[in-house]
Design an enzyme around this catalytic site. Structure first.
Site, PDB file in Angstrom:
ATOM      1  N   ASN A 148     -12.667  -2.811   2.793  1.00  0.00           N
ATOM      2  CA  ASN A 148     -13.528  -1.643   2.907  1.00  0.00           C
ATOM      3  C   ASN A 148     -14.511  -1.672   1.745  1.00  0.00           C
ATOM      4  OD1 ASN A 148     -12.153  -0.630   5.165  1.00  0.00           O
ATOM      5  ND2 ASN A 148     -10.650   0.426   3.892  1.00  0.00           N
ATOM      6  N   ASP A 164       0.851  -1.186   0.000  1.00  0.00           N
ATOM      7  CA  ASP A 164       0.000   0.000   0.000  1.00  0.00           C
ATOM      8  C   ASP A 164       0.889   1.239   0.000  1.00  0.00           C
ATOM      9  OD1 ASP A 164      -3.198   0.577   1.026  1.00  0.00           O
ATOM     10  OD2 ASP A 164      -1.748   2.217   1.138  1.00  0.00           O
ATOM     11  N   ILE A 165       0.481   2.250  -0.764  1.00  0.00           N
ATOM     12  CA  ILE A 165       1.294   3.462  -0.903  1.00  0.00           C
ATOM     13  C   ILE A 165       1.249   4.323   0.369  1.00  0.00           C
ATOM     14  CG2 ILE A 165      -0.417   5.088  -1.848  1.00  0.00           C
ATOM     15  CD1 ILE A 165       1.645   5.729  -4.073  1.00  0.00           C
ATOM     16  N   HIS A 176     -10.310  -5.002  -3.018  1.00  0.00           N
ATOM     17  CA  HIS A 176      -8.977  -5.294  -2.491  1.00  0.00           C
ATOM     18  C   HIS A 176      -9.066  -5.644  -1.023  1.00  0.00           C
ATOM     19  CE1 HIS A 176      -9.774  -0.964  -2.347  1.00  0.00           C
ATOM     20  NE2 HIS A 176      -9.124  -0.940  -1.198  1.00  0.00           N
ATOM     21  N   GLN A 236     -14.147   3.208   1.450  1.00  0.00           N
ATOM     22  CA  GLN A 236     -13.516   2.645   0.260  1.00  0.00           C
ATOM     23  C   GLN A 236     -13.201   3.793  -0.688  1.00  0.00           C
ATOM     24  OE1 GLN A 236     -15.854  -0.219  -1.981  1.00  0.00           O
ATOM     25  NE2 GLN A 236     -14.154  -0.667  -3.383  1.00  0.00           N
ATOM     26  N   SER A 237     -11.952   3.853  -1.152  1.00  0.00           N
ATOM     27  CA  SER A 237     -11.556   4.954  -2.032  1.00  0.00           C
ATOM     28  C   SER A 237     -11.163   4.478  -3.425  1.00  0.00           C
ATOM     29  CB  SER A 237     -10.399   5.752  -1.402  1.00  0.00           C
ATOM     30  OG  SER A 237      -9.269   4.929  -1.229  1.00  0.00           O
ATOM     31  N   HIS A 264      -6.966  -5.401   2.413  1.00  0.00           N
ATOM     32  CA  HIS A 264      -5.795  -4.827   3.089  1.00  0.00           C
ATOM     33  C   HIS A 264      -5.266  -5.910   4.031  1.00  0.00           C
ATOM     34  CE1 HIS A 264      -6.671  -0.423   2.323  1.00  0.00           C
ATOM     35  NE2 HIS A 264      -7.877  -0.926   2.118  1.00  0.00           N
TER      36      HIS A 264
HETATM   37  P1  DGP Z   1      -9.547   1.783   0.339  1.00  0.00           P
HETATM   38  O1  DGP Z   1      -9.697   3.059   1.121  1.00  0.00           O
HETATM   39  O2  DGP Z   1      -9.979   0.577   1.156  1.00  0.00           O
HETATM   40  O3  DGP Z   1     -10.228   1.867  -0.998  1.00  0.00           O
HETATM   41  O4  DGP Z   1      -7.990   1.592   0.115  1.00  0.00           O
HETATM   42  C1  DGP Z   1      -7.304   1.995  -1.026  1.00  0.00           C
HETATM   43  C2  DGP Z   1      -5.847   1.907  -0.714  1.00  0.00           C
HETATM   44  O5  DGP Z   1      -5.126   2.033  -1.919  1.00  0.00           O
HETATM   45  C3  DGP Z   1      -5.329   2.999   0.210  1.00  0.00           C
HETATM   46  O6  DGP Z   1      -4.876   2.411   1.440  1.00  0.00           O
HETATM   47  C4  DGP Z   1      -4.163   3.611  -0.520  1.00  0.00           C
HETATM   48  C5  DGP Z   1      -3.894   2.653  -1.650  1.00  0.00           C
HETATM   49  N1  DGP Z   1      -3.453   3.274  -2.883  1.00  0.00           N
HETATM   50  C6  DGP Z   1      -4.085   4.292  -3.539  1.00  0.00           C
HETATM   51  N2  DGP Z   1      -3.409   4.598  -4.645  1.00  0.00           N
HETATM   52  C7  DGP Z   1      -2.337   3.756  -4.703  1.00  0.00           C
HETATM   53  C8  DGP Z   1      -1.277   3.581  -5.641  1.00  0.00           C
HETATM   54  O7  DGP Z   1      -1.160   4.252  -6.667  1.00  0.00           O
HETATM   55  N3  DGP Z   1      -0.360   2.624  -5.364  1.00  0.00           N
HETATM   56  C9  DGP Z   1      -0.454   1.847  -4.235  1.00  0.00           C
HETATM   57  N4  DGP Z   1       0.499   0.935  -4.042  1.00  0.00           N
HETATM   58  N5  DGP Z   1      -1.451   1.966  -3.347  1.00  0.00           N
HETATM   59  C10 DGP Z   1      -2.381   2.915  -3.592  1.00  0.00           C
END
Ligand code: DGP
Length: 126
Positions: A91, A34-35, A104, A98-99, A106
């Site tokens: 999420n 996760d970023i 996915h 959820q974004s 976590h």
């Molecule tokens: P959610 O809020 O459950 O939809 O989590 C989305 C996750 O995705 C959040 O923890 C950050 C991660 N994320 C968003 N953009 C990127 C990206 O470009 N690369 C990676 N590795 N993770 C990302």
């Protein structure tokens, strides 16, 4: 926000159009860091197939849903938290924040977590 496969952020990571630190991949799923990690270990496990969220999982997605869970154990082993423990969080929707609308899990660990997630908040079953 885009929800189609062409624009979906995680579909683009699957296709290698956006870089990610990939830890595991098979014919069904991809796992990458996760970023914005919330714990020492924070890995996202996604299906290669575009599915928006848990709410849109269809009966024909049964196998891929299982593949996400199976991959979780493998990824926990890879990042060294299989023995110490970890949490798998999906999420789904607005309240859950959820974004990214490509389903996915976590996988979070590497530290002691608390339970329940909202201590002090009275439970209510509407
Ligand atoms: P959610 O809020 O459950 O939809 O989590 C989305 C996750 O995705 C959040 O923890 C950050 C991660 N994320 C968003 N953009 C990127 C990206 O470009 N690369 C990676 N590795 N993770 C990302």
């Amino acid at each position: 926000m885009a929800y189609n496969e062409k624009e979906c952020l995680f579909c683009r990571i699957v296709r290698g159009e956006i870089p990610a630190t990939v830890l595991y991949r098979n014919d069904h799923v991809l796992a990458f860091r996760d970023i914005t990690p919330v714990a020492p270990a924070h890995v996202l496990i996604i299906p290669l197939k575009h599915i928006s969220s848990l709410s849109t999982l269809a009966p024909e997605d049964e196998a891929v849903a299982g593949q996400i869970l199976l991959a979780a154990g493998k990824v926990a082993e890879i990042v060294g938290i299989r023995e110490s423990g970890y949490r798998l969080v999906f999420n789904s929707g607005t309240d859950a924040m959820q974004s990214v609308f490509h389903i996915h899990a976590h996988l979070i660990g590497g530290k002691q977590m608390g339970w329940p997630p909202f201590p002090g908040t009275p439970a209510s079953h509407g």
